[in-house]
Design a protein around this motif. Structure first.
Motif, mmCIF file in Angstrom:
data_model
loop_
_atom_site.group_PDB
_atom_site.id
_atom_site.type_symbol
_atom_site.label_atom_id
_atom_site.label_comp_id
_atom_site.label_asym_id
_atom_site.label_seq_id
_atom_site.Cartn_x
_atom_site.Cartn_y
_atom_site.Cartn_z
ATOM 1 N N ALA A 1 0.733 -1.101 -0.131
ATOM 2 C CA ALA A 1 -0.237 -0.037 0.101
ATOM 3 C C ALA A 1 0.961 1.260 -0.064
ATOM 4 O O ALA A 1 0.636 2.264 -0.784
ATOM 5 N N ASP A 2 1.808 1.313 0.878
ATOM 6 C CA ASP A 2 2.966 2.427 1.054
ATOM 7 C C ASP A 2 3.441 2.754 -0.511
ATOM 8 O O ASP A 2 3.547 3.769 -0.882
ATOM 9 N N ARG A 3 3.920 1.595 -0.963
ATOM 10 C CA ARG A 3 4.693 1.829 -2.554
ATOM 11 C C ARG A 3 3.658 2.140 -3.307
ATOM 12 O O ARG A 3 3.956 3.022 -4.247
ATOM 13 N N GLU A 4 2.670 1.514 -3.580
ATOM 14 C CA GLU A 4 1.447 1.776 -4.504
ATOM 15 C C GLU A 4 1.075 3.437 -4.540
ATOM 16 O O GLU A 4 0.963 4.123 -5.357
ATOM 17 N N LEU A 5 0.853 3.965 -3.132
ATOM 18 C CA LEU A 5 0.671 5.080 -2.932
ATOM 19 C C LEU A 5 1.785 6.257 -3.542
ATOM 20 O O LEU A 5 1.734 7.182 -4.051
ATOM 21 N N LYS A 6 3.033 5.699 -2.962
ATOM 22 C CA LYS A 6 4.235 6.495 -3.645
ATOM 23 C C LYS A 6 4.259 6.645 -5.218
ATOM 24 O O LYS A 6 4.599 7.775 -5.787
ATOM 25 N N GLU A 7 3.877 5.448 -5.955
ATOM 26 C CA GLU A 7 4.024 5.345 -7.378
ATOM 27 C C GLU A 7 2.750 6.097 -7.989
ATOM 28 O O GLU A 7 3.001 6.807 -8.881
ATOM 29 N N GLU A 8 1.838 6.129 -7.375
ATOM 30 C CA GLU A 8 0.649 6.532 -8.148
ATOM 31 C C GLU A 8 0.104 7.889 -7.795
ATOM 32 O O GLU A 8 -0.333 8.590 -8.547
ATOM 33 N N ALA A 9 0.564 8.268 -6.341
ATOM 34 C CA ALA A 9 -0.158 9.616 -6.014
ATOM 35 C C ALA A 9 0.985 10.501 -5.409
ATOM 36 O O ALA A 9 0.870 11.709 -5.244
ATOM 37 N N GLY A 10 2.220 9.791 -5.141
ATOM 38 C CA GLY A 10 3.278 10.821 -4.878
ATOM 39 C C GLY A 10 3.309 11.020 -3.534
ATOM 40 O O GLY A 10 3.850 12.114 -2.874
ATOM 41 N N PHE A 11 2.834 10.215 -2.655
ATOM 42 C CA PHE A 11 2.813 10.207 -1.330
ATOM 43 C C PHE A 11 3.016 8.990 -0.608
ATOM 44 O O PHE A 11 2.817 7.868 -0.802
ATOM 45 N N GLY A 12 4.022 9.000 0.745
ATOM 46 C CA GLY A 12 4.051 8.082 1.453
ATOM 47 C C GLY A 12 3.347 8.039 2.626
ATOM 48 O O GLY A 12 2.823 9.214 2.755
ATOM 49 N N ALA A 13 3.088 7.094 3.608
ATOM 50 C CA ALA A 13 2.240 7.154 4.783
ATOM 51 C C ALA A 13 3.087 6.622 5.662
ATOM 52 O O ALA A 13 3.692 5.425 6.007
ATOM 53 N N ARG A 14 3.083 7.446 6.951
ATOM 54 C CA ARG A 14 3.571 6.885 8.263
ATOM 55 C C ARG A 14 2.566 6.074 8.890
ATOM 56 O O ARG A 14 3.196 5.505 10.089
ATOM 57 N N ARG A 15 1.511 6.073 8.690
ATOM 58 C CA ARG A 15 0.466 5.071 9.488
ATOM 59 C C ARG A 15 -0.520 4.253 8.363
ATOM 60 O O ARG A 15 -0.954 5.103 7.526
ATOM 61 N N LEU A 16 -0.639 3.301 8.675
ATOM 62 C CA LEU A 16 -1.495 2.194 7.724
ATOM 63 C C LEU A 16 -2.197 1.425 8.625
ATOM 64 O O LEU A 16 -1.571 0.644 9.313
ATOM 65 N N ASP A 17 -3.257 1.313 8.367
ATOM 66 C CA ASP A 17 -4.295 0.453 8.935
ATOM 67 C C ASP A 17 -5.077 -0.266 8.118
ATOM 68 O O ASP A 17 -5.771 0.278 7.033
ATOM 69 N N PHE A 18 -5.174 -1.763 8.243
ATOM 70 C CA PHE A 18 -6.095 -2.504 7.493
ATOM 71 C C PHE A 18 -7.378 -2.148 7.748
ATOM 72 O O PHE A 18 -7.859 -2.107 8.939
ATOM 73 N N LEU A 19 -8.262 -2.181 6.884
ATOM 74 C CA LEU A 19 -9.596 -1.993 7.090
ATOM 75 C C LEU A 19 -10.596 -3.021 6.559
ATOM 76 O O LEU A 19 -11.261 -3.545 7.455
ATOM 77 N N LYS A 20 -10.568 -3.570 5.495
ATOM 78 C CA LYS A 20 -11.191 -4.898 5.163
ATOM 79 C C LYS A 20 -10.673 -5.646 3.813
ATOM 80 O O LYS A 20 -10.169 -4.695 2.928
ATOM 81 N N GLU A 21 -10.916 -6.890 3.939
ATOM 82 C CA GLU A 21 -10.653 -7.639 2.503
ATOM 83 C C GLU A 21 -11.833 -7.637 1.933
ATOM 84 O O GLU A 21 -13.112 -7.798 2.424
ATOM 85 N N MET A 22 -11.765 -7.345 0.369
ATOM 86 C CA MET A 22 -13.125 -7.380 -0.324
ATOM 87 C C MET A 22 -12.879 -8.006 -1.537
ATOM 88 O O MET A 22 -11.915 -8.364 -1.983
ATOM 89 N N THR A 23 -14.109 -8.558 -2.237
ATOM 90 C CA THR A 23 -14.255 -9.189 -3.506
ATOM 91 C C THR A 23 -15.026 -8.320 -4.501
ATOM 92 O O THR A 23 -15.692 -7.471 -4.140
ATOM 93 N N SER A 24 -14.780 -8.828 -5.609
ATOM 94 C CA SER A 24 -15.810 -8.286 -6.715
ATOM 95 C C SER A 24 -16.338 -9.323 -7.392
ATOM 96 O O SER A 24 -15.502 -10.136 -7.920
ATOM 97 N N ALA A 25 -17.571 -9.490 -7.618
ATOM 98 C CA ALA A 25 -18.149 -10.646 -8.340
ATOM 99 C C ALA A 25 -17.926 -11.697 -7.939
ATOM 100 O O ALA A 25 -17.100 -12.779 -8.799
ATOM 101 N N PRO A 26 -17.834 -12.267 -6.656
ATOM 102 C CA PRO A 26 -17.119 -13.527 -6.251
ATOM 103 C C PRO A 26 -17.715 -14.709 -6.732
ATOM 104 O O PRO A 26 -17.253 -15.698 -6.782
ATOM 105 N N ASN A 27 -18.813 -14.638 -7.473
ATOM 106 C CA ASN A 27 -19.402 -15.883 -8.166
ATOM 107 C C ASN A 27 -18.602 -16.163 -9.391
ATOM 108 O O ASN A 27 -18.705 -17.196 -9.877
#
Length: 186
Positions: free
Chosen positions: A94-120
């Motif tokens: 998450a920290d790497r992707e945020l740096k690559e895509e948005a130009g920010f790093g994060a000092r605090r990262l909290d897991f929120l939830k695992e999600m699926t799309s069209a799990p059928n």
């Protein structure tokens, strides 16, 4: 209230019917607990999963990106996201992707939830991670063009969701869950 869990069907056979650089299509021969047999198709899971980042700055704005989405052949406003590379934790990804895509790093990262799309039909899972205590930091990524980065007030999520180019269901769900998560912290 959720009833007791049903017995999962028995997988009799798995056959890969098609594949590409990114996807594998599988046919599943299943037998359900009542004896009924069926054939299902799915996009199989590959790799280590993915992360979606809900980055919230010190002014309570969420960081959004605009990127080309091949599935809908259009540009879409969404949250930064990407694959978890081998050896990475979801938080490191998450920290790497945020740096690559948005130009920010994060000092605090909290897991929120695992999600699926069209799990059928798909086994893809994405882990939503809240990123805070942001600082400027840009890494080169694999994006074919620079991302447009936008800040949007968390207090105006309903307006964001109403925009015609903010359509990704997982991003919408992640924003509302983040708002609830942050309200509980206050």
């Amino acid at each position: 209230m959720v009833n007791s869990m049903p017995v999962k069907p028995e997988i009799l056979k798995v056959t890969q019917t098609a594949s590409s650089r990114l996807f594998a299509v599988e046919e599943l021969q299943l037998r359900f607990s009542n004896g009924v047999e069926r054939t299902y198709e799915r996009l199989a899971t590959r790799g280590n999963g993915a992360v979606m980042i809900i980055a919230v700055d010190a002014e309570d704005n969420v960081i959004l990106i605009r990127e080309y989405a091949g599935g809908i052949d259009d540009y879409t406003l969404t949250l930064p996201k990407g694959l978890i590379d081998p050896g990475e934790t979801p938080e490191i990804a998450a920290d790497r992707e945020l740096k690559e895509e948005a130009g920010f790093g994060a000092r605090r990262l909290d897991f929120l939830k695992e999600m699926t799309s069209a799990p059928n039909y798909m086994g893809h899972r994405i882990k939503a991670i809240i990123a805070r205590d942001l600082y400027p930091c840009k890494l080169e990524g694999d994006e074919p063009e620079p991302m447009e980065v936008t800040r949007w007030p968390m207090s105006r999520i309903d307006e964001l969701v109403a925009l015609p180019d903010f359509t990704e269901g997982r991003a919408i769900a992640a924003l509302y869950m983040t708002r609830s998560f942050l309200e509980k912290e206050v």
